[in-house]
Write an enzyme that holds these catalytic residues in place. Sequence first.
Site, short mmCIF file in Angstrom:
data_model
loop_
_atom_site.label_atom_id
_atom_site.label_comp_id
_atom_site.label_asym_id
_atom_site.label_seq_id
_atom_site.Cartn_x
_atom_site.Cartn_y
_atom_site.Cartn_z
N GLU A 53 40.85 -25.08 2.19
CA GLU A 53 40.65 -26.49 2.57
C GLU A 53 39.23 -26.73 3.09
O GLU A 53 39.04 -27.38 4.13
CB GLU A 53 41.66 -26.91 3.65
CG GLU A 53 43.11 -26.68 3.28
CD GLU A 53 43.70 -27.77 2.39
OE1 GLU A 53 42.93 -28.48 1.69
OE2 GLU A 53 44.93 -27.87 2.35
N ILE A 54 38.25 -26.22 2.37
CA ILE A 54 36.87 -26.29 2.90
C ILE A 54 36.39 -27.73 3.09
O ILE A 54 35.50 -27.99 3.91
CB ILE A 54 35.89 -25.47 2.02
CG1 ILE A 54 34.56 -25.29 2.78
CG2 ILE A 54 35.69 -26.11 0.64
CD1 ILE A 54 33.79 -24.09 2.40
N LYS A 62 44.00 -37.70 5.38
CA LYS A 62 45.41 -37.90 5.75
C LYS A 62 46.18 -36.70 5.26
O LYS A 62 46.35 -36.49 4.05
CB LYS A 62 45.95 -39.18 5.14
CG LYS A 62 47.34 -39.45 5.62
CD LYS A 62 47.84 -40.83 5.30
CE LYS A 62 49.08 -41.11 6.12
NZ LYS A 62 49.95 -42.07 5.47
N CYS A 116 47.00 -37.59 -14.13
CA CYS A 116 45.88 -37.47 -15.08
C CYS A 116 45.05 -38.75 -14.98
O CYS A 116 45.47 -39.74 -14.37
CB CYS A 116 46.39 -37.23 -16.49
SG CYS A 116 47.12 -38.70 -17.23
C1 LIG Z 1 43.47 -36.24 -1.89
C2 LIG Z 1 43.39 -36.13 -0.40
C3 LIG Z 1 44.08 -35.16 0.26
N1 LIG Z 1 44.03 -35.07 1.60
C4 LIG Z 1 44.76 -34.01 2.30
C5 LIG Z 1 46.19 -33.84 1.93
C6 LIG Z 1 46.45 -32.37 2.16
O1 LIG Z 1 46.77 -32.19 3.54
C7 LIG Z 1 45.11 -31.73 1.86
C8 LIG Z 1 45.02 -31.09 0.50
O2 LIG Z 1 45.86 -29.99 0.43
P1 LIG Z 1 46.04 -29.11 -0.93
O3 LIG Z 1 46.18 -27.71 -0.43
O4 LIG Z 1 44.82 -29.31 -1.77
O5 LIG Z 1 47.26 -29.60 -1.58
O6 LIG Z 1 44.15 -32.77 1.93
C9 LIG Z 1 43.24 -35.94 2.33
O7 LIG Z 1 43.16 -35.85 3.55
N2 LIG Z 1 42.55 -36.91 1.67
C10 LIG Z 1 42.59 -37.04 0.34
O8 LIG Z 1 41.92 -37.98 -0.21
ZN ZN Z 2 49.44 -38.71 -16.87
#
Ligand SMILES: Cc1cn([C@H]2C[C@H](O)[C@@H](COP(=O)(O)O)O2)c(=O)[nH]c1=O
Ligand code: ZN
Length: 188
Positions: free
Chosen positions: A88-89, A168, A179
């Site tokens: 989650e970098i 979020k 897609c």
């Molecule tokens: C698209 C998107 C995602 N997030 C948050 C939701 C999840 O907690 C993580 C992604 O987790 P994953 O391991 O890649 O499934 O990010 C967000 O905060 N904002 C966004 O636009």
């Molecule tokens: Zn689609």
Amino acid sequence: MHQYRGKLIVHTGSMFSGKTSSLERDLKRFKIAKYKTIAFKPAIDNRYNKNEIVTHDLTYMNAILVKNIDDIIEYSKELKPDVIGIDEIQFLGGSVDKIIEGINGFLKKNLTVIVAGLDMDFTGKPFEVIKELMPIADYLYKHHAVCVRCGADAWVSNRKSKDKERIKIGASDEYEPLCRMCFLKEKR
Ligand SMILES: Cc1cn([C@H]2C[C@H](O)[C@@H](COP(=O)(O)O)O2)c(=O)[nH]c1=O
Ligand SMILES: [Zn+2]
Ligand SMILES: Nc1ncnc2c1ncn2[C@@H]1O[C@H](COP(=O)(O)OP(=O)(O)O)[C@@H](O)[C@H]1O
């Protein structure tokens, strides 16, 4: 695994595309090869257990919670890993320049760095840190989830609610991989 010393491996893509699973698999392989591995994750992602990286399949791996790249540098001085994994970098605090500088510092010291992170937010806007990491990666993997509408390769993580804040935390309660075509239809 010797060939990966001083190399940067980047796993990116939408949510549910297998980024965290790939990071876990890579770290497990390095561990089998007797490298000292440490996984880190930004303190902000409190979706599941605190000191673990957890995939959507609920497989997990121990991880150290960090606020920023300086925390990772400090832990690494103390624990002297060969391989550093960062999940989650996109949530790592501090400036993107500092994160890149820190990662380049590890690579110069011949450590292997494996990162996983979202390429885009729910609107389709790139996360800045991944934008910077993609061109400098030695190995770059763009993963794809399955579009929940049509079964094609997904492109973006669509937010189901109307909330507009960029960050979020959530899973399938909040997001669905779509897609490009299904996303554009949704936004029409
Ligand atoms: C698209 C998107 C995602 N997030 C948050 C939701 C999840 O907690 C993580 C992604 O987790 P994953 O391991 O890649 O499934 O990010 C967000 O905060 N904002 C966004 O636009
Ligand atoms: Zn689609
Ligand atoms: N629409 C989907 N497309 C692909 N995988 C999905 C989907 N929905 C749930 N999954 C599950 O998500 C897992 C990948 O989880 P994970 O590695 O945590 O992904 P990421 O870190 O990219 O969000 C898959 O192995 C699969 O079981």
